[in-house]
Design a protein around this motif. Structure first.
Motif, PDB file in Angstrom:
ATOM      1  N   VAL A 175      32.259  42.578  -5.950  1.00  0.00           N
ATOM      2  CA  VAL A 175      31.467  41.849  -4.963  1.00  0.00           C
ATOM      3  C   VAL A 175      30.073  42.473  -4.871  1.00  0.00           C
ATOM      4  O   VAL A 175      29.930  43.684  -4.678  1.00  0.00           O
ATOM      5  CB  VAL A 175      32.167  41.863  -3.586  1.00  0.00           C
ATOM      6  CG1 VAL A 175      31.259  41.269  -2.513  1.00  0.00           C
ATOM      7  CG2 VAL A 175      33.489  41.093  -3.657  1.00  0.00           C
ATOM      8  N   GLN A 179      26.318  37.681  -2.797  1.00  0.00           N
ATOM      9  CA  GLN A 179      27.384  36.788  -3.245  1.00  0.00           C
ATOM     10  C   GLN A 179      28.150  36.205  -2.060  1.00  0.00           C
ATOM     11  O   GLN A 179      28.193  36.785  -0.980  1.00  0.00           O
ATOM     12  CB  GLN A 179      28.361  37.527  -4.160  1.00  0.00           C
ATOM     13  CG  GLN A 179      27.791  37.838  -5.535  1.00  0.00           C
ATOM     14  CD  GLN A 179      28.842  38.388  -6.484  1.00  0.00           C
ATOM     15  OE1 GLN A 179      29.799  39.007  -6.056  1.00  0.00           O
ATOM     16  NE2 GLN A 179      28.649  38.160  -7.775  1.00  0.00           N
ATOM     17  N   VAL A 197      33.224  42.828   2.981  1.00  0.00           N
ATOM     18  CA  VAL A 197      32.299  41.964   2.228  1.00  0.00           C
ATOM     19  C   VAL A 197      30.920  42.017   2.868  1.00  0.00           C
ATOM     20  O   VAL A 197      29.894  42.172   2.186  1.00  0.00           O
ATOM     21  CB  VAL A 197      32.837  40.511   2.174  1.00  0.00           C
ATOM     22  CG1 VAL A 197      31.748  39.547   1.706  1.00  0.00           C
ATOM     23  CG2 VAL A 197      34.049  40.428   1.244  1.00  0.00           C
ATOM     24  N   GLY A 202      27.663  41.037   1.016  1.00  0.00           N
ATOM     25  CA  GLY A 202      28.084  39.687   0.667  1.00  0.00           C
ATOM     26  C   GLY A 202      28.181  38.792   1.891  1.00  0.00           C
ATOM     27  O   GLY A 202      28.053  39.243   3.035  1.00  0.00           O
TER      28      GLY A 202
END
Length: 366
Positions: A175, A179, A197, A202
């Motif tokens: 990751v 993204q 994340v 991300g």
């Protein structure tokens, strides 16, 4: 600890068979000279514990529990680096570091790693669902005890191991900042994925069936949280990603439907990572041309990575993710069957359940 017929005994939840937990007196484990005894202050209830209790995976009797934080109560005469009174996280398996798997950094495939050796009695099985757990020499000497810094609670410290498992998956899926990652399932693991994340730059999109969990995902940083049964789910995810689809999907629920949704929602050249363990009898049909033409990578991630141990501890101890926000239930060890029931049939407010062997150690229970 208290005496019973001359032997030093403690309370433990003993697995006596499928769906049979027995709260009983068992002997406190005796130490060899290179071992450490830890008084368990809190232990997290993990999905893997629940599976071991509900299904005929292991021969009884056993004492499970592995997301353990506590205080060193006794050290063997040859132990030099640890003292009674230190607050520690117990990591229940450490790889050998020299087999072919370890040399390829596949630590969780190592036989030494898989052969759990921390124990509260019977066949070593983690041992956290007891008042005391014995930490064997291999774990003591090779990084399986982590000192808990001042200012970090036992509750927070119990998250180091599950954080490592999730962190390993996020790293394996590569990751990257910027993204978009679809997280299927917004239970404790899915919510941890959402926070990790975000921590790594991300954008997380979460799905679940329970509205309160979708709300929680948004509170913890998900850019969007969608009902998994929404017939417009794929369209909405494509709208959120400029028509492209997500870069990566992390499957945090063992659902064939979630995998089908992942195929529909993941962009060409993207990744789908299996994190949740499916029942063995489940088979998912797939047209291999989907993978070939769209260049989708299918990845599995099981358990933790020794290499990520220090980073996992840093993330938890320095509050880089908010593990406190995941805790919904604090239950005494005596009531472990109730905790398992609640985890299997969660209320809208059920997230992470923590277990306390000694209710007097937990202000919430006393």
């Amino acid at each position: 600890m208290h005496s019973r017929e001359g032997a030093i005994a403690m309370k433990a939840q003993v697995f006596r068979g499928v769906k049979q937990l027995s709260y009983e007196d068992v002997p406190v484990p005796e130490l060899a000279e290179d071992e450490v005894l830890v008084q368990v202050r809190v232990v997290g209830l993990c999905q893997s514990d629940i599976k071991k209790i509900l299904y005929p995976l292991y021969e009884p009797p056993r004492i499970f529990g592995h997301e353990t934080a506590g205080v060193i109560a006794q050290v063997g005469s040859a132990v030099r680096d640890w003292q009674v009174g230190q607050r520690v996280v117990v990591l229940h398996h450490i790889p050998c570091m020299h087999c072919a798997y370890c040399l390829n950094e596949n630590y969780s495939m190592c036989d030494v790693y898989k052969n759990i050796s921390t124990t509260a009695g019977f066949a070593p099985s983690g041992g956290g669902f007891a008042e005391y757990v014995k930490v064997p020499s291999h774990i003591v000497q090779h990084g399986g005890l982590l000192e808990i810094p001042d200012g970090v609670t036992f509750e927070q410290a119990s998250f180091v191991e599950p954080t490592n498992c999730c962190l390993k998956a996020v790293k394996k899926a590569q990751v990257q900042p910027g993204q978009t990652v679809l997280v299927t399932g917004a239970g404790p693991i899915g919510l941890m994925f959402v926070m990790l994340v975000k921590y790594f730059g991300g954008r997380a999109i979460a799905t679940d069936l329970i509205p309160s969990r979708l709300e929680k995902a948004k509170q913890l940083g998900a850019e969007a949280a969608l009902n998994a049964t929404d017939p417009e789910l794929t369209a909405k995810i494509h709208d959120l990603t400029n028509g492209l689809g997500v870069d990566t999907t992390l499957l945090a629920v063992p659902s064939a439907k979630a995998f089908t949704q992942a195929l529909d929602c993941t962009r060409k050249g993207g990744k789908i990572l299996f994190f949740a363990e499916f029942p063995d009898e489940v088979e998912i049909p797939i047209n291999p041309n989907i993978l070939y033409r769209r260049e989708i990578d299918l990845i599995g991630s099981y358990s933790s990575s020794f290499k990520l141990q220090a980073l996992s501890a840093d993330i938890v101890f320095n509050r880089r993710i908010d593990v406190d926000s995941l805790v919904s239930d604090r239950i005494s060890l005596q009531d472990l069957p109730l905790a398992v029931e609640r985890a299997v049939s969660p209320t809208p407010d059920t997230f992470k359940i923590l277990i306390y062997p000694n209710s007097s150690a937990n202000p919430h229970l006393s």
